[in-house]
Motif scaffolding. Structure first.
Motif, PDB file in Angstrom:
ATOM      1  N   LEU A  72      -4.193   0.395  -2.405  1.00  0.00           N
ATOM      2  CA  LEU A  72      -3.796  -0.970  -2.070  1.00  0.00           C
ATOM      3  C   LEU A  72      -3.527  -1.664  -3.391  1.00  0.00           C
ATOM      4  O   LEU A  72      -4.335  -1.560  -4.329  1.00  0.00           O
ATOM      5  N   TRP A 101       0.852  -1.187   0.000  1.00  0.00           N
ATOM      6  CA  TRP A 101       0.000   0.000   0.000  1.00  0.00           C
ATOM      7  C   TRP A 101       0.881   1.228   0.000  1.00  0.00           C
ATOM      8  O   TRP A 101       2.033   1.165   0.383  1.00  0.00           O
ATOM      9  N   VAL A 156      -3.017  -5.599   5.574  1.00  0.00           N
ATOM     10  CA  VAL A 156      -2.827  -4.295   4.950  1.00  0.00           C
ATOM     11  C   VAL A 156      -3.781  -3.271   5.575  1.00  0.00           C
ATOM     12  O   VAL A 156      -3.372  -2.163   5.954  1.00  0.00           O
TER      13      VAL A 156
END
Length: 145
Positions: free
Chosen positions: A70, A61, A92
């Protein structure tokens, strides 16, 4: 099944994620290597997923002028269907959530069609028309933090 996702901190881990991306994107999906590796590698936060200690997948990211992007979600073929993709998305999102600069920002991605159900589970929604990137069909998907 022991799935672990960690932030990439070493040169060895970086080499491993580039190898995963080469196998999935360049070899399997025939993406031009010039398109796959970009000027954002150094400014992105990368992740390596392992299953029972074996490399399985990767993602990254980064901040952009539009928000937080992302990208580069890749899971090796033999590791698919084991929850690696979900573990990567969760890791993430967890990492972005603790970033002060990300608060209130738009989270977005260019999602390949087969991955749309996965990202939808995490609250991402398709926005706009389907488009082609590197000869692969995608939708932009978005949500706010």
């Amino acid at each position: 099944m022991n799935i672990s996702v960690e932030k990439v901190k070493t040169k060895e881990q970086l080499d491993t994620i580039f190898k995963i991306r080469e196998i999935v994107f360049v070899i399997e999906q025939e993406v031009d290597p010039a398109e796959e590796y970009d000027e954002f590698e150094a400014s992105s936060t990368h992740f390596l997923a392992t299953v029972e200690g074996e490399p399985a997948g990767t993602a990254r990211w980064r901040f952009t002028k539009n928000g937080v992007k992302l990208e580069r979600f890749a899971v090796l073929k033999e590791m698919r269907g084991k929850g690696v993709g979900q573990a990567l998305v969760q890791a993430v999102l967890d990492d972005i959530t603790v970033s002060e600069q990300a608060k209130g920002k738009l989270l977005y991605m260019h999602a390949q069609l087969p991955a749309i159900p996965l990202y939808s589970k995490f609250g991402f929604e398709k926005v706009g028309e389907m488009f082609e990137e590197c000869n692969i069909l995608h939708y932009q998907m978005e949500r706010y933090l």
